[in-house]
Design a protein around this motif. Sequence first.
Motif, short mmCIF file in Angstrom:
data_model
loop_
_atom_site.label_atom_id
_atom_site.label_comp_id
_atom_site.label_asym_id
_atom_site.label_seq_id
_atom_site.Cartn_x
_atom_site.Cartn_y
_atom_site.Cartn_z
N ALA C 205 46.85 6.20 6.45
CA ALA C 205 47.78 5.92 7.68
C ALA C 205 49.20 6.33 7.33
O ALA C 205 49.87 7.13 8.23
CB ALA C 205 48.08 4.45 7.84
N ARG C 206 49.43 6.47 5.92
CA ARG C 206 50.83 7.05 5.71
C ARG C 206 50.79 8.35 5.45
O ARG C 206 51.91 9.20 5.73
CB ARG C 206 51.38 6.45 4.04
N PHE C 207 49.63 9.04 4.99
CA PHE C 207 49.59 10.53 4.53
C PHE C 207 48.33 10.94 5.27
O PHE C 207 47.33 11.25 4.70
CB PHE C 207 49.39 10.56 3.07
N PRO C 208 48.51 11.37 6.54
CA PRO C 208 47.42 11.64 7.41
C PRO C 208 46.68 12.81 6.88
O PRO C 208 45.39 12.87 7.10
CB PRO C 208 47.99 11.96 8.76
N ASP C 209 47.24 13.92 6.24
CA ASP C 209 46.26 14.89 5.97
C ASP C 209 46.16 14.83 4.23
O ASP C 209 45.52 15.78 3.95
CB ASP C 209 46.90 16.30 6.32
N GLY C 210 46.93 13.78 3.61
CA GLY C 210 46.57 13.58 2.16
C GLY C 210 47.47 13.95 1.41
O GLY C 210 47.54 13.67 0.31
N ARG C 211 48.37 15.03 1.61
CA ARG C 211 49.33 15.47 0.78
C ARG C 211 50.63 14.19 0.63
O ARG C 211 50.60 13.42 1.65
CB ARG C 211 50.24 16.69 1.65
N ILE C 212 51.25 14.19 -0.47
CA ILE C 212 52.49 13.41 -0.37
C ILE C 212 53.53 14.27 -0.99
O ILE C 212 53.52 14.67 -1.96
CB ILE C 212 52.05 12.28 -1.82
N GLY C 213 54.43 14.33 -0.08
CA GLY C 213 55.85 15.20 -0.29
C GLY C 213 55.60 16.61 -0.78
O GLY C 213 56.57 17.04 -1.36
N SER C 214 54.48 17.07 -0.55
CA SER C 214 54.44 18.50 -0.95
C SER C 214 54.21 19.50 0.11
O SER C 214 53.73 19.22 1.44
CB SER C 214 53.06 18.60 -1.79
N ASN C 215 54.39 20.67 -0.04
CA ASN C 215 54.02 21.85 0.54
C ASN C 215 53.19 22.88 0.05
O ASN C 215 53.69 23.86 -0.57
CB ASN C 215 55.39 22.71 1.16
N PRO C 216 51.87 22.85 0.16
CA PRO C 216 50.87 23.64 -0.67
C PRO C 216 50.97 25.04 -0.32
O PRO C 216 50.46 25.79 -1.00
CB PRO C 216 49.78 23.00 -0.37
N ALA C 217 51.53 25.45 0.86
CA ALA C 217 51.47 26.75 1.20
C ALA C 217 52.39 27.57 0.43
O ALA C 217 52.57 28.72 0.44
CB ALA C 217 52.06 26.83 2.59
N LEU C 218 53.26 26.79 -0.40
CA LEU C 218 54.16 27.58 -1.52
C LEU C 218 53.37 28.29 -2.68
O LEU C 218 53.76 28.97 -3.23
CB LEU C 218 55.12 26.74 -1.83
N ALA C 219 52.19 27.90 -2.84
CA ALA C 219 51.36 28.21 -3.82
C ALA C 219 51.00 29.60 -3.86
O ALA C 219 50.60 30.02 -2.96
CB ALA C 219 50.06 27.37 -4.09
N THR C 220 50.91 30.21 -4.88
CA THR C 220 50.20 31.58 -5.16
C THR C 220 49.76 31.72 -6.21
O THR C 220 50.07 31.10 -7.17
CB THR C 220 51.62 32.75 -5.06
N PRO C 221 48.67 32.49 -6.40
CA PRO C 221 47.84 32.78 -7.68
C PRO C 221 48.76 33.09 -8.94
O PRO C 221 48.66 32.85 -9.95
CB PRO C 221 47.06 33.82 -7.27
N GLU C 222 49.80 34.13 -8.51
CA GLU C 222 50.62 34.57 -9.51
C GLU C 222 51.43 33.34 -10.26
O GLU C 222 51.57 33.46 -11.51
CB GLU C 222 51.62 35.48 -8.84
N LYS C 223 51.97 32.57 -9.43
CA LYS C 223 52.67 31.38 -9.80
C LYS C 223 51.75 30.41 -10.78
O LYS C 223 52.18 29.87 -11.85
CB LYS C 223 53.25 30.55 -8.79
N GLY C 224 50.54 30.47 -10.25
CA GLY C 224 49.58 29.58 -11.12
C GLY C 224 49.40 30.28 -12.33
O GLY C 224 49.28 29.75 -13.30
#
Lengths: 250, 250, 250, 250, 250, 250
Positions: C205-224
């Motif tokens: 109910a609090r986190f409808p799509d499962g994320r907490i405080g994050s923006n996963p769209a910022l991830a890139t393989p290079e940063k990884g």
Amino acid sequence: MLLSFSTWPEIEAYLKRSRTVVVPIGSNEQHGPTGLLGTDWLCPEIIAREAEKNADILVAPTFNIGMAQHHLGFPGTISLRPSTFVAAITDWIRSLSVHGFEKILFLNGHGGNIASIEAAFSEIYAESSFARRDAGFALKLVNWWDLEGVGDLAREQFPEGHGSHATPSEIAVTQWAFPELKKTADFSPPIAPNGPIREARDFRARFPDGRIGSNPALATPEKGGALVELAARSLVKELDGFSSERKPQA
Amino acid sequence: MLLSFSTWPEIEAYLKRSRTVVVPIGSNEQHGPTGLLGTDWLCPEIIAREAEKNADILVAPTFNIGMAQHHLGFPGTISLRPSTFVAAITDWIRSLSVHGFEKILFLNGHGGNIASIEAAFSEIYAESSFARRDAGFALKLVNWWDLEGVGDLAREQFPEGHGSHATPSEIAVTQWAFPELKKTADFSPPIAPNGPIREARDFRARFPDGRIGSNPALATPEKGGALVELAARSLVKELDGFSSERKPQA
Amino acid sequence: MLLSFSTWPEIEAYLKRSRTVVVPIGSNEQHGPTGLLGTDWLCPEIIAREAEKNADILVAPTFNIGMAQHHLGFPGTISLRPSTFVAAITDWIRSLSVHGFEKILFLNGHGGNIASIEAAFSEIYAESSFARRDAGFALKLVNWWDLEGVGDLAREQFPEGHGSHATPSEIAVTQWAFPELKKTADFSPPIAPNGPIREARDFRARFPDGRIGSNPALATPEKGGALVELAARSLVKELDGFSSERKPQA
Amino acid sequence: MLLSFSTWPEIEAYLKRSRTVVVPIGSNEQHGPTGLLGTDWLCPEIIAREAEKNADILVAPTFNIGMAQHHLGFPGTISLRPSTFVAAITDWIRSLSVHGFEKILFLNGHGGNIASIEAAFSEIYAESSFARRDAGFALKLVNWWDLEGVGDLAREQFPEGHGSHATPSEIAVTQWAFPELKKTADFSPPIAPNGPIREARDFRARFPDGRIGSNPALATPEKGGALVELAARSLVKELDGFSSERKPQA
Amino acid sequence: MLLSFSTWPEIEAYLKRSRTVVVPIGSNEQHGPTGLLGTDWLCPEIIAREAEKNADILVAPTFNIGMAQHHLGFPGTISLRPSTFVAAITDWIRSLSVHGFEKILFLNGHGGNIASIEAAFSEIYAESSFARRDAGFALKLVNWWDLEGVGDLAREQFPEGHGSHATPSEIAVTQWAFPELKKTADFSPPIAPNGPIREARDFRARFPDGRIGSNPALATPEKGGALVELAARSLVKELDGFSSERKPQA
Amino acid sequence: MLLSFSTWPEIEAYLKRSRTVVVPIGSNEQHGPTGLLGTDWLCPEIIAREAEKNADILVAPTFNIGMAQHHLGFPGTISLRPSTFVAAITDWIRSLSVHGFEKILFLNGHGGNIASIEAAFSEIYAESSFARRDAGFALKLVNWWDLEGVGDLAREQFPEGHGSHATPSEIAVTQWAFPELKKTADFSPPIAPNGPIREARDFRARFPDGRIGSNPALATPEKGGALVELAARSLVKELDGFSSERKPQA
């Protein structure tokens, strides 16, 4: 000495003169319309601390939550399951044994605890029995009302209406210790009914205000004081006897 | 209100105006040459009872034995295994939930308890999660030194030598409450060493007098009083905030 | 060496030159709309295997299911109860100790595991503490994001929107290792909300799509890749330090 | 689909077309002088992933540590006690059931797991049986060597020297998947002895190099490939049959 | 000797000439319209007592409640959960081991017990394996129908309709021992269906009268007598062989 | 009816006329130089079966292994730990409750069982109490020597030398049932000592031949017969009273 109010070097010193400790153990559960929820852990704590004033005994912290599942129908009751209670008691014993305590007396304030405490003793003794070795400690369960003379005094004080839960004797003990918390109520009937003890809902249906066979209105701080004084003296004797017990020779 | 010093009808009445309860939880374990064995359960009890004097909050009996296996090398320490501790905490929560408590705040006094308390919360939440239903209660763990402003005050009072076990702040709190029990010792070195925490024998070899990184000689009853006063006020705020939290809507 | 891909004589030989082993440990749980369910066990496995390429370390099989009860509202999550998790971790430790491993480092990939892993350490240490003997092994928990320098790099890479679940840093690590599995989604809001963690229904109910405080769209393989390279190097250092730790002398 | 390499929305979508999942389950234990410690979890993982390439099945993460107490005399073995193993398996089942999986097939790679897996099934079924309700899921245990045709092929490939631990068939499967890890040894005797399985020390005395009745030198990657191909096809059939099973009508 | 009908000095004397004991173990569960609920514990008890008449063997009391969760849909069935069953079996073994028994053979009468008994053996062996010591005892599970020659005789007596639950062979054994309890029924169909075994409700839907694949009407006391006679002789041989087994030398 | 010697349809029919069942429960433990190891489970079984001859009662199979850790120093004793015993008793109760039994009376033959049986009752009642629902069954523990009139008769038969373990009354009961197994010994001293009960080694040192306070030489089959006859009649009355008990109305 009060263990929780001592330092570890003080306990180390105590262990050089004695290997005995008393653990007040009770329950936090409803005690009728006027009894404190803490009655069953307060009584042994009060008695043990009174005893400690006049004797070189060591009083462990109070084990304040016991087996009170049948009282869960009344707000404020907190209960361990027997299995949890057994596990916790064995951990207390294990801890005390690590330090070299060899005589551990549980001064109990709740009838509903008896079976589980004895089961706990057997549980930890069984470890030694299966391993074919000495336990290294002796355990004793004493209900405060079974201390020498105490039962007789209570019967004399309360020839009727003593009952078995929310009894005038335990209420009196707490009144003596906390006179400012003395409460009153119209008990109807004056003496509560008796009956078997089962799950919480069955209990509340049988004992609507929580008392079993008792009339707590008979309690007075004075009677409580007499009980505490006698119980404290008898506890010291009990601990003396227990301390001087020798291991049997095979 | 102090739950153990109330009757069940009083708790029933309280539940009509609030569904929140605070449980002081600590440990009985060595606290260096001068600290009381009960320090970790006394601190949250002292703070909660101080808070209760000025606010309509309900204070449960104190959960006085925690996870202190690493301190077992010092006489007087009593510890539950984490598995026992978890089982006991869940039974307390289950009991309080039966009565309708919906916000249960554990005010903790022992760092070594944190992991097991959180594991206990997850253990009981998991029952609801596996059953696809609401838990019916919310749980919160707050260490007293993390109450609003308290950490800052402690750092200000003890800019060095605070450390993490037998700290001057916790010693000060007990000195304020029990000034007659204030003890002294020659601490050598004044500030104790730091290091990892493992089993009891390893612990005693690393920390010979029981302290970790601390200088308890810095404690005074006055500093303790300031800490208690602030902590009590912050606890009331914390409980207010927790009580007014609403369930999220899916 | 990878333990599962070695033979027992090879492990026997390894034990002659080192008594240290690293256990990747994580969870299989939802990681938002684009994160792999295996993210939390994959990250430590990826890092440990990367480290192993350049150093003579031993990597145990991955402990892939952890404490994730709060994520059970999302399909695919598999969770152990804390009590089961503790029992399993202690069995792993017991097994490794049988062979003579003396330094066991758990490289963790899931915040929700921390409390239970620490409780497990205390549970198994307690056996030695109650028995007044040395444990024979030292345990260490290190979250991969706490390896030297890694947190700083992540904060630099993701000055905002990092959050605490389905973070861009963990997503990036898996993208680097499995670029073909990179997924996208419209995140709304871009940065997910924060809040307390309770049972599964409350969580969803609090986190409808499962994320907490994050923006996963910022991830890139290079940063990884940068994170993995740094973490792998820091892990080797961490293991070196741990291996060279000496037992304290009483 | 591989569950750990999918997102929760992908699993949600899968559940709309199927309620079946396969869980590779094995052990991490010695496999003689040349066998990989991971053999028993690698085999079902290899087969399940091969099957997944050609069929719309869902493969859960691999349960990689099983009941291998008898192998603990050989370095590298990691074992759960049966009680821990049972608890963990039931938690996996509970988790999968929460999401709506109704057919859960464990593809097993270790004979020593069979009893505990079946005990786990009974443990979780018993909850429903005692509660007089449907379980809501059906469980199936299939050893990969019992998949249709696989036993016959193995007997044909290895008419003698197959044995029951560190068998040429399981070694062959891992050789096919990881040809670079193929190892050799002088087996003496070529075919290992047979005998009863008891505790670890007894085991090592009976089976000095870890093998039971087998000659792993007979394994080749090609034979392994044939086994995997057949097993993968049979697994798909097995899952189809299981998926189409209907609940009996009372 | 029958252990329960002996005194402790008699057992002490027996232990001087033998370290072997047989434990009949079964279940109390429905056995179709005509089978006794006690069938599965009666059969091994009958056979062991018959064997004892002609040989110096020691027969322990009968373990009469086993793992029968799937039969709970039929009145009279009593079942342990596998976890309870395992705990109880290990306590029996621990007790017998305390006295010096080194060869403990469980003569089993219930297929549903097999997995849990084997799990129990592993559970107690694991204690020794984790402790790197000898167990001090060897355990053996033998189903009475697997005693030498017994299966062949049963197949000869009942070439069809034997099935796997409420079989004519087990019914015949009880008829021979208790001819006065022989019952009849109209079985419809004469041979019961087969199918998988799951929770109790599923079981009752699949097997409406409780039988699996069997036609109990084929049983006669005479056939039972032949089975008992053969089984008793084979049991003595089995015990002889087990007793003379030597510990392997490392 | 004897449950184990009945079929499930017969139990189904019984349940239409009664919801009450009696479970004989005892222990297998040393009973001095002449007492049978099975004495404590034989006595309640003998009494219950005698009662069943003249009344329509249902006798469950006998729970023959109890809590006898203190007797493990004597060959032949088999004991459950209290925790195992509690788990097993609750599984029996759960099973009987599934079928609709509402009054379950345990007829006990071993003093050492009492605490654990009562703890088991509380353990299973607690499930209902925590869940705020009715248990659906009532449990009763009755020691056979506490059946109406039985204690008086025993005191009359054995005015001295009755004691508390290996008592002439229990020996007499088994002599009556199995006169061919009557044994004799020179008891020295004739009346055994008394003392506290602790772990097995302590027990054997205190009570060298196993007896506590008793003189078993006083037993005769005739006295046993009188005890059985009376106990059987009283058991029927006890069951009648229990059956007619009504649930309290809230």
